[in-house]
Write a protein that holds these residues in place. Structure first.
Motif, short mmCIF file in Angstrom:
data_model
loop_
_atom_site.label_atom_id
_atom_site.label_comp_id
_atom_site.label_asym_id
_atom_site.label_seq_id
_atom_site.Cartn_x
_atom_site.Cartn_y
_atom_site.Cartn_z
N ASN A 215 0.87 -1.26 -0.15
CA ASN A 215 0.02 0.07 0.17
C ASN A 215 0.89 1.31 -0.12
N VAL A 216 1.32 1.64 -1.33
CA VAL A 216 1.91 2.75 -1.21
C VAL A 216 1.29 4.25 -1.57
N SER A 217 1.61 5.31 -1.19
CA SER A 217 0.86 6.32 -1.18
C SER A 217 1.23 7.05 -2.61
N LYS A 218 0.34 8.04 -3.37
CA LYS A 218 0.53 8.48 -4.49
C LYS A 218 1.94 9.63 -4.45
N ASP A 219 1.94 10.23 -3.25
CA ASP A 219 2.98 11.10 -3.32
C ASP A 219 4.40 10.19 -3.01
N GLU A 220 4.28 9.17 -2.60
CA GLU A 220 5.61 8.41 -2.45
C GLU A 220 5.96 7.81 -4.03
N GLN A 221 4.91 7.29 -4.45
CA GLN A 221 5.31 6.72 -5.92
C GLN A 221 5.87 7.97 -7.04
N LYS A 222 5.15 9.09 -6.79
CA LYS A 222 5.63 10.08 -7.37
C LYS A 222 7.17 10.42 -7.29
N LYS A 223 7.36 10.42 -5.75
CA LYS A 223 8.96 10.56 -5.42
C LYS A 223 9.64 9.51 -6.02
N ARG A 224 9.60 8.39 -6.05
CA ARG A 224 10.14 7.01 -6.64
C ARG A 224 10.18 7.12 -8.02
N PHE A 225 9.33 7.69 -8.81
CA PHE A 225 9.11 7.92 -10.12
C PHE A 225 10.41 8.95 -10.48
N ILE A 226 10.52 10.08 -9.99
CA ILE A 226 11.47 11.00 -10.23
C ILE A 226 12.85 10.49 -9.87
N GLU A 227 12.95 9.63 -8.72
CA GLU A 227 14.32 9.00 -8.34
C GLU A 227 14.72 8.16 -9.75
N VAL A 229 13.90 8.29 -12.94
CA VAL A 229 14.48 9.41 -13.87
C VAL A 229 15.78 10.02 -13.68
N ASP A 230 16.11 10.28 -12.40
CA ASP A 230 17.12 11.03 -12.03
C ASP A 230 18.54 10.11 -12.00
N ASP A 231 18.21 8.75 -11.97
CA ASP A 231 19.08 7.87 -11.51
C ASP A 231 19.48 6.94 -12.83
N PRO A 232 20.49 7.16 -13.53
CA PRO A 232 20.83 6.35 -14.79
C PRO A 232 20.64 5.10 -14.60
N ASP A 233 21.06 4.40 -13.47
CA ASP A 233 20.94 3.08 -13.26
C ASP A 233 19.63 2.39 -13.19
N LYS A 234 18.48 3.29 -12.97
CA LYS A 234 17.20 2.97 -12.63
C LYS A 234 16.25 3.25 -13.79
N ASN A 235 16.93 3.99 -15.05
CA ASN A 235 16.07 4.68 -15.91
C ASN A 235 15.33 3.17 -16.61
N TRP A 236 15.96 2.15 -16.58
CA TRP A 236 15.29 0.94 -17.44
C TRP A 236 13.93 0.45 -16.57
N LYS A 237 13.87 0.81 -15.34
CA LYS A 237 12.70 0.69 -14.63
C LYS A 237 11.29 1.48 -14.91
N PHE A 238 11.53 2.63 -15.52
CA PHE A 238 10.58 3.55 -15.60
C PHE A 238 10.36 3.65 -17.22
N SER A 239 8.85 4.00 -17.50
CA SER A 239 8.26 4.27 -18.90
C SER A 239 7.09 5.19 -18.89
N ALA A 240 7.33 5.73 -19.86
CA ALA A 240 5.93 6.86 -19.77
C ALA A 240 4.69 6.13 -19.52
N ALA A 241 4.32 5.03 -19.67
CA ALA A 241 3.23 4.08 -19.37
C ALA A 241 3.10 4.22 -17.92
N ASP A 242 4.08 4.00 -17.13
CA ASP A 242 3.77 4.02 -15.71
C ASP A 242 3.13 5.24 -15.16
#
Length: 323
Positions: A215-227, A229-242
């Protein structure tokens, strides 16, 4: 560190010292008590708003070593119990993980199951169904990956997607090749009933089912999404669809509330885990798994007198060998 965090850290450190002095039986009882607060049990009357996304304490960076030590104790206890589960070869355990993106499912599976013998554990991830999957009933693709006796099976997403993403995006339902007369206003209630019956069948055949909603909050999800995007080693985990799916947040929360309310039972419960703090979530998950394994009354297989005599004869022969 704030005064309140420092006090929480001192309190937690005292509790940890207390835990390290516990016997195995006492530790299991403590895990049961801790996990019980997140167990829905019978889902009748369930409301998601009654469950927090944040942990009951915040120790900050200085408290991480203590939290990690607590988690390691849980992992060690879980590994020992899984070894007996494998040896006994009677029960099996199915762990279902569901959550919004970036809630920490992958990390929870990785850390909580880190001490488990790979021979006794299998992880299956379910993404969009294939054309072969769509030629079968909605439970079919998951049934193929159910754990054997003595093993722990982990579903990273599952058949519950059929009452989540398919419900939020009903155009997906139209592509599932179902006869039109079967797609009625009752289809979600019917699928809930199918899932309850399926899990009841598994339980009656020795496969215990535990379900975890991180049960994650919407604010915490936003924070992790930004992380990500900012971390090249985590870019592969993120897509625009998310990010696009965030626009359906309320629809997903309603779908989660409905499925938990309709499919949580005393024998196959949902656990609603506060997921804004990853380490805390992992401790809660490990505690729930320990609880379930303890309920199985596991024990190593008893060896017959004839077998013991045979083993002693082999030992004697080995000792009598000449170098």
């Amino acid at each position: 560190m704030s005064k309140s965090n420092k006090k929480e850290l001192n309190d937690f450190e005292e509790k940890l010292i207390d835990i390290t002095s516990l016997s195995k039986k006492e530790l299991i009882q403590r895990a049961k008590k801790f996990s019980k607060q997140y167990c829905v049990g019978d889902g009748d009357g369930f409301k998601l708003k009654d469950y927090e996304t944040k942990a009951s304490f915040n120790l900050g960076e200085e408290g991480k070593p203590l939290v990690n030590q607590t988690l390691q104790m849980g992992v060690d206890a879980l590994a020992a119990m899984q070894d007996i589960l494998y040896a006994q070869d009677k029960w099996s355990l199915l762990l279902v993980f569901q959550a919004m993106d970036a809630a920490g499912k992958d990390g929870a599976i990785k850390h909580v199951m880190s001490g488990v013998n790979p021979q006794g554990c299998q992880v299956s991830s379910f993404k969009a169904p294939s054309s072969e999957d769509l030629d079968h009933d909605f439970l079919w693709r998951c049934q193929k990956h159910l754990p054997e006796r003595g093993r722990i099976g982990i579903f990273n997403r599952s058949y519950y997607e059929e009452v989540l993403v398919v419900r939020v995006h009903e155009q997906i339902l139209k592509g599932q090749k179902l006869p039109e007369k079967l797609v009625t206003k009752d289809i979600w209630e019917e699928r809930f009933q199918d899932i309850r019956n399926f899990e009841k069948y598994l339980t009656r055949n020795g496969t215990i089912v535990l379900k975890f909603f991180l049960n994650v909050s919407k604010d915490e999800q936003k924070k992790r999404f930004i992380e990500r995007v900012d971390d090249p080693d985590k870019n592969w985990k993120f897509s625009a669809a998310d990010a696009k799916e965030r626009g359906y947040w309320n629809d997903y929360m309603h779908a989660y509330e409905e499925l938990i309310k309709n499919t949580s039972t005393k024998k196959s419960p949902w656990y609603v885990i506060p997921a804004d703090n990853k380490s805390y979530a992992r401790i809660a998950i490990a505690s729930a798994i320990i609880h379930a394994l303890d309920e199985m009354e596991l024990e190593y297989p008893k060896v017959s007198a004839e077998k013991i005599a045979e083993l002693n004869a082999v030992k004697k022969a080995l000792l009598d060998e000449k170098k």
